[in-house]
Scaffold this active site. Structure first.
Site, PDB file in Angstrom:
ATOM      1  N   HIS A 180       0.844  -1.206   0.000  1.00 31.45           N
ATOM      2  CA  HIS A 180       0.000   0.000   0.000  1.00 31.45           C
ATOM      3  C   HIS A 180       0.879   1.257   0.000  1.00 31.45           C
ATOM      4  CE1 HIS A 180      -3.080  -2.606   2.320  1.00 31.45           C
ATOM      5  NE2 HIS A 180      -3.643  -2.333   1.157  1.00 31.45           N
ATOM      6  N   LYS A 233     -18.267  -5.662   9.186  1.00 25.09           N
ATOM      7  CA  LYS A 233     -17.142  -6.541   8.834  1.00 25.09           C
ATOM      8  C   LYS A 233     -16.018  -6.325   9.843  1.00 25.09           C
ATOM      9  CE  LYS A 233     -14.093  -7.517   5.002  1.00 25.09           C
ATOM     10  NZ  LYS A 233     -13.443  -6.875   3.875  1.00 25.09           N
ATOM     11  N   ARG A 238      -1.407  -6.127  -8.682  1.00 25.53           N
ATOM     12  CA  ARG A 238      -0.233  -6.959  -8.423  1.00 25.53           C
ATOM     13  C   ARG A 238      -0.122  -8.072  -9.460  1.00 25.53           C
ATOM     14  NH1 ARG A 238      -2.701  -7.877  -2.608  1.00 25.53           N
ATOM     15  NH2 ARG A 238      -4.399  -8.013  -4.105  1.00 25.53           N
ATOM     16  N   SER A 261      -2.737  -7.842   2.793  1.00 28.30           N
ATOM     17  CA  SER A 261      -2.928  -7.782   4.246  1.00 28.30           C
ATOM     18  C   SER A 261      -3.321  -9.159   4.781  1.00 28.30           C
ATOM     19  CB  SER A 261      -4.024  -6.774   4.602  1.00 28.30           C
ATOM     20  OG  SER A 261      -3.686  -5.498   4.139  1.00 28.30           O
TER      21      SER A 261
END
Ligand code: PNS
Length: 167
Positions: free
Chosen positions: A22, A46, A95, A133
């Site tokens: 990030h 969430k 990515r 993450s």
């Protein structure tokens, strides 16, 4: 700045937690745009590893070297937040191939919802192309060394959570 217009961009995400991947996109976009907003999705339904406040705090600490950044929270539609705040560019990192599919779908949906907002996709730097993450949390849980993958402060907070059995 193009035609005297301040170029504002938004890099949004869940950031649970912020990673070096990030940060790479943030550093690169902050060089291109006059102002970069980092939008942290507020979604009380969430539950992440880090609370919303912890995620925001970590991002602020990891981006304190940049002076054209603002960390903001949003809920609901991202493009609506951008429209209301005069932000006309969305920044996303890609990515690997599967990211392209997902990001194109989101970019096109956002374009449908708000045609004046453009999405710009940044290819991640190769050295961060395998970081997410979720994977970081998973490998740390099994004892891997992740010090090259996250900022120092994030590493220490992650280790703290692990010691408390929260990971
Ligand atoms: O880092 P993430 O979790 O992949 O980020 C995804 C995020 C938060 C940018 C995306 O889910 C989002 O924009 N959510 C807000 C709701 C919304 O606008 N959904 C429509 C997306 S096309």
């Amino acid at each position: 700045m193009i035609n005297d217009k301040i170029q504002k961009a938004m890099f949004a995400g869940s950031f649970d937690p912020i990673t070096n991947g990030h940060l790479d996109i943030i550093n690169r976009s902050a060089k291109i745009f006059d102002k970069l907003y980092i939008g942290v999705l507020y979604n009380p339904t969430k539950k992440g590893l880090f609370t919303f406040e912890e995620r925001v705090d970590l991002i602020k600490k990891c981006t304190s070297h940049l002076n054209n950044i603002e960390v903001v929270s949003f809920d609901g539609l991202l493009v609506k937040y951008c429209e209301e705040n005069g932000i006309d560019t969305l920044v996303r990192g890609i990515r690997i191939g599967s990211d392209v599919d997902y990001e194109l779908q989101m970019a096109r949906m956002n374009k449908e919802l708000s045609p004046q907002i453009e999405t710009i996709l940044f290819p991640s730097s190769t050295k961060y192309s395998f970081i997410s993450s979720s994977l970081i949390k998973e490998v740390l849980f099994f004892g891997a060394d992740i010090k090259k993958l996250v900022p120092e402060i994030v590493l220490s907070e992650l280790k703290d959570k692990k010691e408390k059995g929260e990971l």
